[in-house]
Design an enzyme around this catalytic site. Structure first.
Site, PDB file in Angstrom:
ATOM      1  N   GLY A  35       0.557  -0.557   0.101  1.00 30.48           N
ATOM      2  CA  GLY A  35       0.007   0.034  -0.242  1.00 30.48           C
ATOM      3  C   GLY A  35       0.699   1.579  -0.091  1.00 30.48           C
ATOM      4  O   GLY A  35       0.428   2.238  -0.776  1.00 30.48           O
ATOM      5  N   ASP A  42       0.905   3.528   4.116  1.00 33.87           N
ATOM      6  CA  ASP A  42      -0.340   3.901   3.579  1.00 33.87           C
ATOM      7  C   ASP A  42      -1.211   4.191   5.023  1.00 33.87           C
ATOM      8  O   ASP A  42      -1.569   5.717   4.911  1.00 33.87           O
ATOM      9  CB  ASP A  42      -0.763   3.059   2.528  1.00 33.87           C
ATOM     10  N   ASP A  91      -4.730   2.162  10.939  1.00 37.30           N
ATOM     11  CA  ASP A  91      -6.374   1.508  10.743  1.00 37.30           C
ATOM     12  C   ASP A  91      -6.117   1.136  12.665  1.00 37.30           C
ATOM     13  O   ASP A  91      -6.411   1.637  13.718  1.00 37.30           O
ATOM     14  CB  ASP A  91      -7.168   0.770   9.474  1.00 37.30           C
ATOM     15  N   LYS A 141      -6.888   6.877  11.071  1.00 38.44           N
ATOM     16  CA  LYS A 141      -8.098   6.579  11.485  1.00 38.44           C
ATOM     17  C   LYS A 141      -8.198   6.883  12.892  1.00 38.44           C
ATOM     18  O   LYS A 141      -8.370   5.475  13.346  1.00 38.44           O
ATOM     19  CB  LYS A 141      -8.846   4.982  10.504  1.00 38.44           C
ATOM     20  N   PHE A 201     -14.011   2.712   4.650  1.00 42.52           N
ATOM     21  CA  PHE A 201     -13.118   1.466   3.650  1.00 42.52           C
ATOM     22  C   PHE A 201     -12.812   2.602   2.721  1.00 42.52           C
ATOM     23  O   PHE A 201     -13.794   3.550   2.089  1.00 42.52           O
ATOM     24  CB  PHE A 201     -13.772   0.515   3.340  1.00 42.52           C
ATOM     25  N   VAL A 202     -11.181   2.894   2.540  1.00 42.28           N
ATOM     26  CA  VAL A 202     -11.405   3.875   1.464  1.00 42.28           C
ATOM     27  C   VAL A 202     -10.412   3.099   0.103  1.00 42.28           C
ATOM     28  O   VAL A 202      -9.954   2.273   0.411  1.00 42.28           O
ATOM     29  CB  VAL A 202     -10.633   5.181   2.039  1.00 42.28           C
ATOM     30  N   ASP A 209      -5.390  -0.074  -1.923  1.00 42.72           N
ATOM     31  CA  ASP A 209      -6.819  -1.566  -3.071  1.00 42.72           C
ATOM     32  C   ASP A 209      -7.720  -2.297  -2.126  1.00 42.72           C
ATOM     33  O   ASP A 209      -7.859  -2.110  -0.575  1.00 42.72           O
ATOM     34  CB  ASP A 209      -5.721  -2.648  -3.343  1.00 42.72           C
TER      35      ASP A 209
END
Ligand code: IMP
Ligand code: MG
Length: 180
Positions: free
Chosen positions: A49, A105, A108, A136, A157-158, A164
């Protein structure tokens, strides 16, 4: 009309445009350039990522002695207390005595980073800092500080900018959020 993309079976809506992300990358780079000026830092990019953030960020890094290395975290379902076993792949660069900047990246839950920090500590770095393009805050379950933080996101979720959905969407320069 809202800009959307379809990836596999899901629809995603534009949430942050490339220009705003570029500005965040440049700000993060300035912070690192200032704080790491005499550290000859090793940037440790966590694939897959972080490939795009790493490229964008490193173009803005002006610190003498900067080096870059790439690692990968593999996750397996297994019988650990968390129900998941992780393994660090590809660490060939010497870490001992180095000032390491982990390049992620997105942070979370923080579980990947918690594992990576634990492994790196065993290699006796001088110090370890964390740079993440996105994070987040509401999803974080570990005691982790993102030292160089790009953009805070809602707990959704992005995709895009390296992130991805089941292999798709990494190439998108803007960030998109899941609609349905
Ligand atoms: P964590 O261990 O829960 O912090 O998750 C870290 C990894 O999960 C990130 O490096 C991403 O690869 C992936 N991830 C977390 N959130 C998202 C997301 O919203 N979209 C795509 N990948 C994500
Ligand atoms: Mg990642």
């Amino acid at each position: 009309m809202d800009k959307t993309v379809k990836l596999h079976d899901k629809t995603f809506r534009l949430c942050i445009e490339a220009e705003e992300i570029d500005r965040a990358v440049r700000r993060v780079a300035r912070e690192i350039n200032r704080e790491m000026a005499n550290e000859r830092p090793l940037f440790l990019s966590v694939l897959n990522g972080a490939f795009m953030f790493t490229s964008d960020l490193l173009k803005e890094i002006t610190v003498e002695g900067t080096t870059v290395a790439f690692v990968r975290l593999a996750s397996y379902a297994g019988l650990s207390p968390t129900g998941e076993v992780k393994e660090l792949l590809g660490l060939t660069e010497g870490i001992a005595g180095r000032s390491v900047v982990i390049v992620e990246d997105i942070v979370d839950t923080g579980s990947s980073l918690a594992y990576l920090l634990k492994v790196l500590e065993g290699h006796r770095p001088r110090r370890v800092k964390i740079a993440a393009l996105f994070y987040k805050p509401a999803a974080l379950t570990r005691d982790i500080t993102v030292d160089y933080a790009g953009i805070a996101l809602e707990n959704d979720f992005v995709v895009g900018r390296g992130l991805d959905y089941d292999g798709l969407g990494r190439n998108l320069p803007d960030l998109y959020t899941l609609v349905s």
